[in-house]
Design a protein around this motif. Structure first.
Motif, PDB file in Angstrom:
ATOM      1  N   THR A   1      -3.966  -1.230  -9.565  1.00 41.03           N
ATOM      2  CA  THR A   1      -4.751  -1.174  -8.337  1.00 41.03           C
ATOM      3  C   THR A   1      -4.379  -2.384  -7.490  1.00 41.03           C
ATOM      4  OG1 THR A   1      -6.970  -0.898  -7.409  1.00 41.03           O
ATOM      5  CG2 THR A   1      -6.746  -2.509  -9.191  1.00 41.03           C
TER       6      THR A   1
ATOM      7  N   LYS B   1      -8.296   0.429  -4.452  1.00 41.12           N
ATOM      8  CA  LYS B   1      -7.773   1.761  -4.164  1.00 41.12           C
ATOM      9  C   LYS B   1      -8.772   2.879  -4.499  1.00 41.12           C
ATOM     10  CE  LYS B   1      -4.688   1.792  -2.314  1.00 41.12           C
ATOM     11  NZ  LYS B   1      -4.548   1.403  -0.881  1.00 41.12           N
TER      12      LYS B   1
ATOM     13  N   TYR C   1       2.465   1.733  -3.283  1.00 38.91           N
ATOM     14  CA  TYR C   1       1.459   2.214  -4.233  1.00 38.91           C
ATOM     15  C   TYR C   1       1.262   3.720  -4.063  1.00 38.91           C
ATOM     16  CZ  TYR C   1      -3.083   2.789  -6.490  1.00 38.91           C
ATOM     17  OH  TYR C   1      -4.117   3.220  -7.289  1.00 38.91           O
TER      18      TYR C   1
ATOM     19  N   ILE D   1       4.199   1.389  -7.385  1.00 34.12           N
ATOM     20  CA  ILE D   1       3.376   0.305  -7.931  1.00 34.12           C
ATOM     21  C   ILE D   1       2.211   0.965  -8.649  1.00 34.12           C
ATOM     22  CG2 ILE D   1       1.846  -1.612  -7.340  1.00 34.12           C
ATOM     23  CD1 ILE D   1       3.583  -2.147  -4.891  1.00 34.12           C
ATOM     24  N   HIS D   2       1.927   0.538  -9.848  1.00 29.34           N
ATOM     25  CA  HIS D   2       0.784   1.146 -10.535  1.00 29.34           C
ATOM     26  C   HIS D   2      -0.389   0.165 -10.579  1.00 29.34           C
ATOM     27  CE1 HIS D   2       1.364  -0.183 -14.995  1.00 29.34           C
ATOM     28  NE2 HIS D   2       1.630  -1.162 -14.190  1.00 29.34           N
TER      29      HIS D   2
ATOM     30  N   GLU E   1       0.832  -1.202   0.000  1.00 29.59           N
ATOM     31  CA  GLU E   1       0.000   0.000   0.000  1.00 29.59           C
ATOM     32  C   GLU E   1       0.873   1.262   0.000  1.00 29.59           C
ATOM     33  OE1 GLU E   1      -2.414   0.585   3.568  1.00 29.59           O
ATOM     34  OE2 GLU E   1      -4.078   1.214   2.267  1.00 29.59           O
TER      35      GLU E   1
END
Lengths: 332, 344
Positions: B58, B266, B50, B55-56, B47
């Motif tokens: 979802t 997300k 992200y 991190i792309h 998380e």
């Protein structure tokens, strides 16, 4: 070594291929609705259950989505299932497993797995079964990377391509035109394969190339024979595989004949004919064309029940004769 | 063998101990705590990465559901196979995956489990029997039945477990798969992790039966309800189901009632549940806190031991993220790899 060649029907050739596959490899088994004692809706599995038992010729409940998923899971974990859909139309019930799972699993997992499943689809019109039992959906599946999609047109080819499909590490979808099941032709005994991804020049000719699929190959050959009397010399290519498509054979032929007619039963728009046409238009064969490319496909309607309407929905021999004549004589 | 003897001793000495404390050694139980922390910190690390744009796409986090993943995977061997869901990071870790390669996958790197082609939603580790998370709700359920069919036909003795959420129990694939598994008596366990909501829609609004386990009756298999936040309870049900499957007696449906702390994905604004509800689960029913309390009560671990577990996990997560950052990205020229099996 001489291999005996007999006359078998298309359905018998499929059955023989499945029997050979099961004899040679214990991992191979059949799944489908009413393929056991009933013998399959089109009697393709016939009496195989008596020879191989109900564990290897497995009746499934009427659960196309679940059944296809079970076949995918079994293929993923070491078996070689051949899954029969009762009608190709019922692929619509199983598209999730075919398109999202079988086709993509190897890719999604970075090449760590493969899904050697074979799915068989009795397809096409001409049986009076109307709109939900007569479709030709091969282009749908042909649009999905990860699948291989084949349409064998003869008993010889369906046996050899089915055996190639069983040996293939990736999912292979076989579209079998129902009107071909009773058609007879020479079939060698024993094991042989016909490669997936290779078209076949069924008839050599100089004036015009017809690229046809499945049952349309036979109609195209009939039309070509008729037009020979008028001095029109037609080359007929049996596409055999929708994905991966053998574009080179088509391009080579068009360079020779300078005219192209595509004939297929599925709805004309956004179909195989468009892909074949584009393959030529995008290649150096484009410069050899002496006339616009012509497509003959199914009408833009669901398949109707009435036999005259049904016939009029898909290309027939006179339609091919007329289109080929016009194209060869420069009337288009 | 030592495990069995010790378990037997425990049972004789303290028959009232919860199942897991009779069944497993202290060392195994401490490892369970370690894994539960690993799942939670992995999710938090993912998380965070992200949020920081590393991190792309979802992701769907399973924070709050750690006991469910661990309890189900406890009786499984590396040969047993699972299919998992979009909320599948915890299952992957519970089945034995290396968090380094999981982070690498999330970062889209070639060292990831799927060489950067799958990402969070398709995380898999076939070497440990994880046939993959799945982006399609209920997509993995028939596939697990197929794996169980293969186990039965090939006589491998393996069992297959399909994890899915409450949302999946209204998909046709769920019903078709359960029916076939029961008709063919296959060694498969259906694990519904009921976290109360399919995205925003509560089970009350989506599901006609009160308990998803009630649906087992329609398919002539046992339906077991467990507190999914109680490791021992989940492990007990899983052990019974695995035994039944290995004995050739057929499938079981386990409903593991649990809760996800984070939103569905997300994009979730958490408008369909109250803050109080979330806080109540976190404060009073947290699976790690509950398990820790039991471990301490039965003298398996002390505060210093717990702290050591936390520290070890912290380092594993940091190392995993570093590994992912340092790993190479795929080459564009390899774009078309893995669509078909390369023929030599």
């Amino acid at each position: 070594m001489d291999v005996a060649v007999r006359e078998l029907s298309y359905a018998q050739a499929i059955q023989e291929a499945m029997a050979i596959a099961m004899e040679q490899d214990e991992r191979v088994f059949l799944m489908g609705e009413d393929i056991g004692v009933y013998g399959g809706a089109f009697q393709v599995t016939g009496d195989l259950v008596e020879r191989f038992g109900s564990e290897r010729v497995m009746d499934t409940p009427i659960s196309e989505l679940g059944g296809a998923g079970v076949a995918v899971g079994a293929a993923l974990t070491g078996l070689r299932p051949i899954f029969e859909f009762q009608f190709s139309d019922f692929a619509t019930l199983a598209m999730e497993q075919i398109v999202n799972q079988a086709a993509k699993m190897r890719f999604m997992l970075g090449g760590e797995v493969s899904v050697p499943v074979v799915m068989r689809f009795p397809a096409g019109s001409g049986t009076g079964a109307a709109a939900q039992h007569s479709q030709s959906l091969e282009a749908w599946l042909g649009h999905v990377p990860g699948l291989k999609v084949i349409q064998p047109a003869t008993p010889h080819d369906v046996k050899g391509m089915l055996l190639a499909a069983v040996a293939d590490p990736d999912p292979v979808m076989i579209f079998e035109h129902k009107l071909l099941y009773k058609m007879k032709g020479p079939v060698p005994e024993g094991h042989y394969t016909v490669p997936i991804g290779k078209a076949d020049v069924r008839r050599q000719g100089r004036d015009l190339t017809i690229v046809a699929t499945s049952i349309m190959v036979h109609k195209a050959l009939e039309a070509a024979a008729a037009l020979q009397a008028e001095g029109i010399d037609i080359e007929v290519i049996d596409l055999r595989t929708v994905r991966p498509m053998d574009k080179q054979t088509i391009i080579d032929s068009v360079k020779k004949t300078s005219r192209l007619l595509c004939v297929y039963e599925a709805v004309k728009t956004l179909g195989i004919g468009a892909e074949v046409s584009a393959a030529v238009a995008e290649s150096d064969a484009f410069d050899y064309l002496d006339a616009p490319i012509v497509r003959l496909g199914g009408a833009e309607i669901p398949i109707p029940y009435n036999p005259e309407l049904e016939k009029a929905t898909v290309p027939q021999v006179p339609d091919i004769v007329a289109a080929a004549r016009d194209l060869a004589k420069g009337k288009r | 063998m030592a495990t069995a003897r010790k378990a037997a001793n425990n049972e004789a000495a303290q028959p009232n101990l919860p199942f897991a404390f009779r069944k497993y050694t202290a060392e195994q139980l401490r490892e369970v705590l370690h894994k539960m922390y690993l799942i939670r910190r992995f999710e938090e690390g993912a998380e965070d990465a992200y949020m920081r744009g590393l991190i792309h796409g979802t992701m769907h986090l399973s924070i709050g559901q750690e006991a469910s993943a661990m309890g189900i995977c406890m009786p499984l061997t590396d040969q047993d196979q699972i299919t998992s869901t979009h909320r599948g990071h915890g299952h992957c870790i519970a089945k034995g995956a290396d968090v380094k390669r999981m982070f690498a996958e999330f970062f889209g790197k070639t060292t990831g489990y799927c060489k950067g082609r799958g990402g969070s939603m398709h995380i898999a580790d076939v070497t440990k029997g994880n046939l993959g998370a799945n982006g399609i709700v209920a997509g993995g359920i028939p596939i697990a039945v197929g794996a169980a069919l293969a186990a039965k036909k090939l006589r491998t003795g393996k069992v297959a477990v399909s994890f899915f959420g409450d949302g999946a129990n209204n998909e046709g694939a769920f019903h078709e798969a359960l029916n076939m598994a029961a008709v063919w008596k296959l060694p498969v366990i259906f694990v519904c992790e009921n976290n109360g909501y399919g995205m925003s829609t509560s089970t009350e609004r989506s599901t006609a039966v009160k308990n998803i386990a009630d649906r087992a009756g329609a398919y002539a298999m046992p339906g077991v309800i467990v507190d999914g936040n109680n490791f021992s309870e989940v492990a007990e049900a899983a052990n019974a189901a695995v035994e039944r499957a290995r004995a050739g007696e057929g499938p079981t449906l386990i409903e593991s009632k649990t809760y996800r702390y984070r939103g569905h994905s997300k994009s979730d604004r958490n408008r369909y549940r109250t803050k109080e509800e979330i806080e109540d689960w976190m404060a009073n029913r947290d699976p790690i806190a509950l398990f820790e309390a039991e471990l301490k009560e039965f003298g398996i671990i002390d505060d210093a031991g717990i702290e050591a577990v936390r520290e070890a996990v912290k380092k594993e997560i940091a190392d995993g993220i570093e590994f992912a950052k340092d790993s190479p990205s795929p080459e564009i020229r390899d774009l078309e790899n893995y669509v078909y099996t390369e023929v030599a």
